[in-house]
Motif scaffolding. Structure first.
Motif, PDB file in Angstrom:
ATOM      1  N   LEU A 171       0.824  -1.203   0.000  1.00  0.00           N
ATOM      2  CA  LEU A 171       0.000   0.000   0.000  1.00  0.00           C
ATOM      3  C   LEU A 171       0.866   1.264   0.000  1.00  0.00           C
ATOM      4  N   GLU A 172       1.952   1.222   0.764  1.00  0.00           N
ATOM      5  CA  GLU A 172       2.862   2.372   0.790  1.00  0.00           C
ATOM      6  C   GLU A 172       3.493   2.596  -0.577  1.00  0.00           C
ATOM      7  N   LEU A 173       3.845   1.518  -1.267  1.00  0.00           N
ATOM      8  CA  LEU A 173       4.424   1.647  -2.604  1.00  0.00           C
ATOM      9  C   LEU A 173       3.435   2.302  -3.555  1.00  0.00           C
ATOM     10  N   LEU A 174       2.189   1.885  -3.535  1.00  0.00           N
ATOM     11  CA  LEU A 174       1.185   2.463  -4.432  1.00  0.00           C
ATOM     12  C   LEU A 174       0.910   3.918  -4.075  1.00  0.00           C
ATOM     13  N   ARG A 175       0.915   4.223  -2.790  1.00  0.00           N
ATOM     14  CA  ARG A 175       0.759   5.616  -2.379  1.00  0.00           C
ATOM     15  C   ARG A 175       1.909   6.464  -2.924  1.00  0.00           C
TER      16      ARG A 175
END
Length: 303
Positions: A6-10
């Motif tokens: 999720l952090e990567l996509l953010r």
């Protein structure tokens, strides 16, 4: 569903490319690409798609990127509650600030923080208005400005808190023919030479407004970023410039005159990512910035 995905996509939503994410997170592009492939496999959906020579998030990717922001904010709220329970108000708060705004805001905040466990890490950044939002991924608080409204361009999805409303004046040397005027009209300045700022910087909005009202293109012979340099050149020449009222030192051959007939006010704002805004130390520093800005500019009208 892993938090790191999720952090990567953010981060992809914010920075816009694998290369930019790798640079911001101190990894190689291949490592970021490999994590993206793992995320797509684990989640069973295409999260990115080709976009010219790069990539962009799919609808699934955008949903999860927004979720990453929500999760990060929730974690910071828990940390803030835990810090409050322990009475812990400590840590380093990083700030990227426009120099002319930091000049009147940050000093009093440092004094207010003396004796607390909070330290400031300050970085001066003089960029175009739309670029302030990009700095929010790397620091806790960005201090930027805008002449078009209280929310600087490009800050959708970020928290924006207006700190101060500052008039912008016409600066000139004491021997300039207009120095004897109390106020300056747009028509008064069309025959003067100007020192401007780069196109896209907020102060250039005043130049555009003057040209629109008068139908005359101003003679801009220099475009500079540093206010101290502009002050020196204006004081030693017949040129005019637009400079902020709160931090421009009058005297030593320099005077300021109010400009009437066109919008000539800037809003100085704090820009934060929602998750970082939940930190207790960050909230405390933001409160101090608001206090100092209110004392300097007076109450703000919400628009």
């Amino acid at each position: 569903m892993e938090l790191r995905h999720l952090e990567l996509l953010r981060d992809l939503a914010h920075y816009g490319s694998v290369t930019a994410v790798a640079r911001a997170t101190f990894r190689t592009p291949s490592a970021v690409s490999q994590q993206l492939k793992t995320a797509q496999r684990d989640l069973g959906a295409a999260l990115v798609e080709p976009d010219g020579r790069g990539i962009r998030l799919t609808e699934a990717g955008r949903i999860l990127a927004a979720g990453g922001t929500d999760v990060a904010a929730a974690l910071e709220r828990v940390r803030a509650s835990w810090d409050a329970f322990r009475g812990d108000l400590t840590g380093t708060v990083s700030i990227a600030a426009l120099p002319s705004a930091a000049t009147f805001l940050v000093g009093p905040v440092l004094q207010a923080l003396a004796g607390t466990g909070i330290e400031l890490a300050l970085d001066d950044q003089d960029v175009a208005e739309a670029e302030f939002a990009h700095l929010a991924a790397d620091v806790d608080i960005v201090i930027g400005h805008s002449l078009t409204g209280q929310r600087p361009a490009g800050t959708d999805g970020l928290l924006v808190s207006t700190l101060a409303r500052e008039p912008l004046d016409v600066a000139m040397g004491v021997r300039h023919p207009l120095a004897g005027h109390t106020r300056i009209r747009p028509v008064d300045v069309v025959d003067s030479d100007w020192i401007g700022v780069p196109v896209g910087y907020p102060f250039d909005t005043v130049r555009l407004a003057i040209e629109s009202v008068t139908g005359t293109r101003l003679r801009i012979w220099q475009r500079l970023r540093d206010n101290r340099l502009i002050e020196t050149l204006v004081a030693s020449s017949d040129s005019l410039a637009i400079l902020p009222r709160f931090t421009t030192p009058i005297g030593d051959g320099l005077v300021l005159r109010e400009l009437e007939g066109v919008p000539a006010t800037r809003y100085v704002s704090a820009i934060l990512r929602p998750d970082k805004a939940e930190r207790r130390a960050v909230r405390h520093v933001l409160d101090q910035l608001r206090r100092v800005g209110l004392a300097r500019s007076g109450p703000l009208t919400v628009t």
